[in-house]
Design a protein around this motif. Structure first.
Motif, PDB file in Angstrom:
ATOM      1  N   ARG A  51     -49.748  20.079 -74.212  1.00 54.39           N
ATOM      2  CA  ARG A  51     -49.622  19.638 -72.810  1.00 54.39           C
ATOM      3  C   ARG A  51     -48.322  18.857 -72.578  1.00 54.39           C
ATOM      4  N   PRO A  52     -47.169  19.500 -72.767  1.00 49.85           N
ATOM      5  CA  PRO A  52     -45.902  18.771 -72.666  1.00 49.85           C
ATOM      6  C   PRO A  52     -45.607  18.283 -71.257  1.00 49.85           C
ATOM      7  N   GLN A  53     -44.941  17.151 -71.219  1.00 48.89           N
ATOM      8  CA  GLN A  53     -44.427  16.638 -69.957  1.00 48.89           C
ATOM      9  C   GLN A  53     -43.019  17.158 -69.700  1.00 48.89           C
ATOM     10  N   LEU A  54     -42.347  17.573 -70.787  1.00 42.25           N
ATOM     11  CA  LEU A  54     -40.989  18.096 -70.709  1.00 42.25           C
ATOM     12  C   LEU A  54     -40.839  19.174 -71.772  1.00 42.25           C
ATOM     13  N   ILE A  55     -40.082  20.214 -71.435  1.00 37.21           N
ATOM     14  CA  ILE A  55     -39.843  21.321 -72.351  1.00 37.21           C
ATOM     15  C   ILE A  55     -38.356  21.352 -72.690  1.00 37.21           C
ATOM     16  N   LEU A  56     -38.051  21.354 -73.966  1.00 34.85           N
ATOM     17  CA  LEU A  56     -36.680  21.398 -74.467  1.00 34.85           C
ATOM     18  C   LEU A  56     -36.523  22.733 -75.176  1.00 34.85           C
ATOM     19  N   LEU A  57     -35.594  23.589 -74.701  1.00 32.19           N
ATOM     20  CA  LEU A  57     -35.526  24.899 -75.305  1.00 32.19           C
ATOM     21  C   LEU A  57     -34.121  25.414 -75.501  1.00 32.19           C
ATOM     22  N   ASP A  58     -33.982  26.147 -76.588  1.00 28.42           N
ATOM     23  CA  ASP A  58     -32.746  26.826 -76.943  1.00 28.42           C
ATOM     24  C   ASP A  58     -32.555  27.991 -75.981  1.00 28.42           C
ATOM     25  N   VAL A  59     -31.304  28.341 -75.703  1.00 25.79           N
ATOM     26  CA  VAL A  59     -31.024  29.485 -74.842  1.00 25.79           C
ATOM     27  C   VAL A  59     -31.049  30.775 -75.639  1.00 25.79           C
ATOM     28  N   MET A  60     -30.326  30.789 -76.767  1.00 26.89           N
ATOM     29  CA  MET A  60     -30.192  32.023 -77.546  1.00 26.89           C
ATOM     30  C   MET A  60     -31.190  32.031 -78.695  1.00 26.89           C
ATOM     31  N   MET A  61     -32.217  32.859 -78.553  1.00 25.55           N
ATOM     32  CA  MET A  61     -33.219  33.028 -79.600  1.00 25.55           C
ATOM     33  C   MET A  61     -33.528  34.515 -79.706  1.00 25.55           C
ATOM     34  N   PRO A  62     -33.879  34.980 -80.901  1.00 29.87           N
ATOM     35  CA  PRO A  62     -34.257  36.392 -81.025  1.00 29.87           C
ATOM     36  C   PRO A  62     -35.570  36.664 -80.289  1.00 29.87           C
ATOM     37  N   GLY A  63     -35.743  37.895 -79.881  1.00 27.46           N
ATOM     38  CA  GLY A  63     -36.959  38.249 -79.151  1.00 27.46           C
ATOM     39  C   GLY A  63     -36.883  37.714 -77.740  1.00 27.46           C
ATOM     40  N   MET A  64     -37.681  36.719 -77.453  1.00 30.97           N
ATOM     41  CA  MET A  64     -37.715  36.103 -76.128  1.00 30.97           C
ATOM     42  C   MET A  64     -36.713  34.951 -76.103  1.00 30.97           C
ATOM     43  N   ASP A  65     -35.640  35.087 -75.321  1.00 34.33           N
ATOM     44  CA  ASP A  65     -34.643  34.016 -75.263  1.00 34.33           C
ATOM     45  C   ASP A  65     -35.153  32.855 -74.399  1.00 34.33           C
ATOM     46  N   GLY A  66     -34.339  31.805 -74.298  1.00 34.59           N
ATOM     47  CA  GLY A  66     -34.744  30.618 -73.560  1.00 34.59           C
ATOM     48  C   GLY A  66     -35.083  30.875 -72.102  1.00 34.59           C
ATOM     49  N   PRO A  67     -34.207  31.559 -71.345  1.00 33.92           N
ATOM     50  CA  PRO A  67     -34.541  31.833 -69.945  1.00 33.92           C
ATOM     51  C   PRO A  67     -35.823  32.659 -69.782  1.00 33.92           C
ATOM     52  N   ALA A  68     -36.041  33.650 -70.644  1.00 37.69           N
ATOM     53  CA  ALA A  68     -37.269  34.452 -70.568  1.00 37.69           C
ATOM     54  C   ALA A  68     -38.490  33.598 -70.921  1.00 37.69           C
ATOM     55  N   THR A  69     -38.329  32.716 -71.893  1.00 36.90           N
ATOM     56  CA  THR A  69     -39.420  31.816 -72.272  1.00 36.90           C
ATOM     57  C   THR A  69     -39.759  30.885 -71.114  1.00 36.90           C
ATOM     58  N   LEU A  70     -38.743  30.321 -70.478  1.00 38.05           N
ATOM     59  CA  LEU A  70     -38.987  29.423 -69.348  1.00 38.05           C
ATOM     60  C   LEU A  70     -39.696  30.168 -68.220  1.00 38.05           C
ATOM     61  N   LYS A  71     -39.266  31.375 -67.943  1.00 34.67           N
ATOM     62  CA  LYS A  71     -39.917  32.167 -66.888  1.00 34.67           C
ATOM     63  C   LYS A  71     -41.391  32.395 -67.227  1.00 34.67           C
TER      64      LYS A  71
END
Length: 132
Positions: A51-71
């Motif tokens: 149950r995060p209050q904030l999400i910290l994520l990398d942009v370039m990742m294999p498979g699902m990248d950061g923007p796709a993960t955020l979406k």
């Protein structure tokens, strides 16, 4: 967003060394309750547990990248407004504008300073809380 203290962060980063350094910076220095995931898929599986209050994520990742993960996270009930911060080496002004347009509350350039990472995240959190 209510005026609350940031305690729980979900970090999504595929590089083990970066996860380790960021975990030390955020848990030991920052005092945060941190959940780390090595992929967007793993984050989607674990997000309800932490149950995060904030999400910290990398942009370039294999498979699902950061923007796709955020979406994908934004499509989950209860996470449409959770502040997200991208951590990336891709920090040209047009790239930063793109991340912010995708709903990021901030962008932290890599490499980051482990001694100031928690402070930077609190600054983004406090700014986001005042925007409301």
């Amino acid at each position: 967003m209510p005026d609350t203290v940031l305690e729980r962060i979900l970090m999504i980063e595929d590089e083990p060394d970066i996860r380790t350094v960021a975990a030390l910076a955020l848990e030991d220095i920052g005092g945060f309750d941190l959940t780390t995931c090595e992929s967007g898929t793993q984050a989607l599986e674990q997000i309800d547990e932490c149950r995060p209050q904030l999400i910290l994520l990398d942009v370039m990742m294999p498979g699902m990248d950061g923007p796709a993960t955020l979406k994908a996270i934004r499509d989950l009930p209860g996470y449409t407004e959770t502040p997200a911060v991208f951590m990336t080496a891709k920090v040209q002004s047009d790239e930063i504008e793109s991340y912010l347009a995708q709903g990021a509350a901030g962008v932290i350039p890599k490499p980051f300073d482990p001694l100031t990472l928690a402070e930077r995240i609190r600054g983004i959190w406090n700014q986001d809380c005042t925007i409301g």
